[in-house]
Design an enzyme around this catalytic site. Structure first.
Site, short mmCIF file in Angstrom:
data_model
loop_
_atom_site.label_atom_id
_atom_site.label_comp_id
_atom_site.label_asym_id
_atom_site.label_seq_id
_atom_site.Cartn_x
_atom_site.Cartn_y
_atom_site.Cartn_z
N HIS A 1 -10.27 38.61 -8.81
CA HIS A 1 -10.25 39.72 -7.85
C HIS A 1 -8.89 40.43 -7.89
O HIS A 1 -7.86 39.80 -8.12
CB HIS A 1 -10.59 39.27 -6.42
N ASP B 1 -7.85 42.62 -5.27
CA ASP B 1 -7.29 42.87 -3.95
C ASP B 1 -6.37 41.73 -3.55
O ASP B 1 -6.47 40.62 -4.08
CB ASP B 1 -8.39 43.07 -2.92
N ASP C 1 -2.33 35.15 -6.73
CA ASP C 1 -3.64 35.30 -6.10
C ASP C 1 -4.00 36.77 -5.92
O ASP C 1 -3.62 37.39 -4.94
CB ASP C 1 -3.62 34.58 -4.75
N GLU D 1 -12.18 40.29 -2.10
CA GLU D 1 -12.28 38.85 -1.90
C GLU D 1 -11.48 38.37 -0.71
O GLU D 1 -11.88 37.43 -0.03
CB GLU D 1 -11.79 38.13 -3.17
N GLU D 2 -10.35 39.01 -0.43
CA GLU D 2 -9.47 38.57 0.65
C GLU D 2 -9.92 39.02 2.04
O GLU D 2 -9.40 38.56 3.04
CB GLU D 2 -8.04 39.07 0.40
N HIS E 1 -0.81 33.81 -0.17
CA HIS E 1 -1.01 34.32 1.19
C HIS E 1 0.29 34.33 2.01
O HIS E 1 0.29 34.87 3.12
CB HIS E 1 -2.08 33.55 1.96
#
Length: 456
Positions: free
Chosen positions: A96, A98, A130, A164-165, A429
């Site tokens: 992903h 995003d 990520d 996805e996030e 994150h």
């Protein structure tokens, strides 16, 4: 399907990928500079620009038909195919583009959207791990495979998501269009090793359900001295409710929520402690093995709270307060039932007759990998050869809800979960997210080796 020895030694594949790696890291740096936060309230333009940049990257890497796939209600996915021999298996590569928000108050030492290669050899920036690392892993795989004289030995499908996030619209789209993801194996590059240089296959993912709880006790704020002591404060009522979600040891104790002991190897506590960054004197919570606490037991977190800020506090009773509650749920359980159990428990512990409204927000299902298939076997062997070490099989406390939609669309397909997001240092994150470029190279090499050795 069966695995068969390939004509090219692992060392030769690793050397070829090493030659591609500087260019791939340059591509990653370009993607990190694009603040592709797909959360509501953030500007759409950078997200759309990133989608275009990913499509361009895949085209330049050999997936010449890469295009934006419009997803109703959401941001586009990037979709591409690379044909292989007619009788070869089809493999879908997922990542992903995003990313999570990166507020400076998280404590970033550098601009989160300006990639920095630091003296420790790691590349820092939001999305560096990520999951823009996953995007370049797949781009590197396509480059390596399409450079072969015979081209790719398998039929490739590439699906790069843009949500996805946040709350993904791609799940419904996949379920409505299963032919787009028809394949024999899914390779998900959105995981990582426990520690750099220590190969890992992820075999289970917790799910994620959440709700927003709003408590009301008064029509309006009132003087805390004149009325406090008899009139209930909404924030205090909410705090009392939230406190019932854990016992004194820190275990999640919601009736009806499933839990079991992790059957495999334990999580490396040294790696965990390095990644979690506990302050001096702070203890780990919960009971049982660390692996069980992280991979096969539920955990509840209050991820948001609407209440007066300390800076704006005044001497009043709070009439209304809200919290967003997220609960990770264990592989094998029914996500809808687990959310119902959480909501039911919160309603059962409302104090003092307070008015409570609970709104479901998200239902993300957990996932367990069937490790008996030939694709997983080939992947594990490739990892072991590239790293020169035995492969760990671990779980993950994180969630990738789309995997369940992909599996429902193509039940026969095997699932491989790996990537460059190491537990110890990646800090996904959080502030100062980073990736070790060598992990990207090793994952590309393992992916190429696995695909070259897997045949009907």
């Amino acid at each position: 399907m069966t695995t068969t020895p390939g004509p090219v030694p692992a060392a030769e594949v690793v050397a070829a990928v090493d030659g591609l790696l500087p260019e791939l890291i340059g591509e990653l740096e370009a993607l990190v500079r694009l603040p592709s936060v797909a959360f509501p309230g953030f500007p759409a333009e950078p997200v759309l620009r990133t989608a275009e940049a990913v499509a361009d990257l895949l085209r330049r890497s050999g997936a010449t038909d890469a295009e934006l796939l419009e997803v109703p209600g959401g941001y586009p996915a990037v979709y591409a195919t690379v044909p292989g021999p007619a009788d070869a298996p089809t493999v879908l590569l997922y990542a992903h583009y995003d990313v999570q928000p990166a507020p400076l108050e998280q404590g970033w030492q550098t601009d989160p959207f300006e990639p920095v290669l630091k003296a420790d050899g790691r590349l820092y920036g939001r999305g560096a791990a990520d999951d823009k690392s996953g995007v370049v892993i797949h781009a590197g795989t396509v480059r390596a495979l399409t450079s072969l004289p015979a081209g790719s030995p398998v039929n490739l499908v590439l699906l790069i998501e843009g949500e996805e996030e946040t709350i993904s619209h791609l799940e419904d789209f996949v379920e409505a269009n299963p032919a787009l993801v028809d394949c024999d194996a899914f390779v998900i590059a959105d995981m990582g090793n426990q520690r750099v240089g220590r190969p890992t296959l992820t075999t289970a993912l917790r799910g994620d359900v959440s709700c927003v709880v709003t408590v009301r006790t008064l029509d309006h704020p009132v003087h805390s001295g004149l009325f406090g002591g008899a009139a209930p404060d909404a924030l205090v009522a909410l705090i009392r409710m939230l406190a019932t979600l854990h016992d004194d040891a820190g275990d999640t104790v919601v009736p009806g929520v499933e839990s079991y002991d992790w059957p495999g190897a334990d999580c490396d506590e040294d790696v965990y402690r390095e990644g979690v960054a506990l302050l001096d004197g702070v203890e780990l919570i919960g009971s049982g093995s660390l692996a069980s606490r992280l991979w096969s037991r539920p955990s509840v977190t209050v991820i948001g709270l609407d209440a007066p800020r300390v800076a704006d506090a005044s001497n009043v009773l709070i009439p209304q307060a809200s919290a967003k509650v997220s609960m990770r749920i264990v592989p094998g359980c029914d996500a809808d039932a687990q959310l119902e159990a959480l909501i039911g428990h919160l309603r059962s512990v409302v104090p003092w007759g307070a008015q409570v409204q609970i709104e479901p927000v998200k239902v993300g299902w957990p996932f367990a990998v069937d490790t008996s298939g030939s694709a997983v076997t080939a992947a594990e062997r490739a990892l072991a050869e590239v790293y020169g070490e035995t492969v760990d099989r671990i779980g993950s406390g994180g969630s990738i809800p789309l995997i369940n939609s992909l599996q429902q669309a193509t039940p026969r397909a095997e699932v491989i979960l790996w990537g460059a997001e190491d537990t110890a240092q990646a800090r996904i994150h959080g502030s100062d997210e980073s990736v070790d470029p060598a992990e990207i190279g090793r994952t590309v090499a393992a992916q190429v080796l696995m695909l070259r050795r897997w045949s009907r």
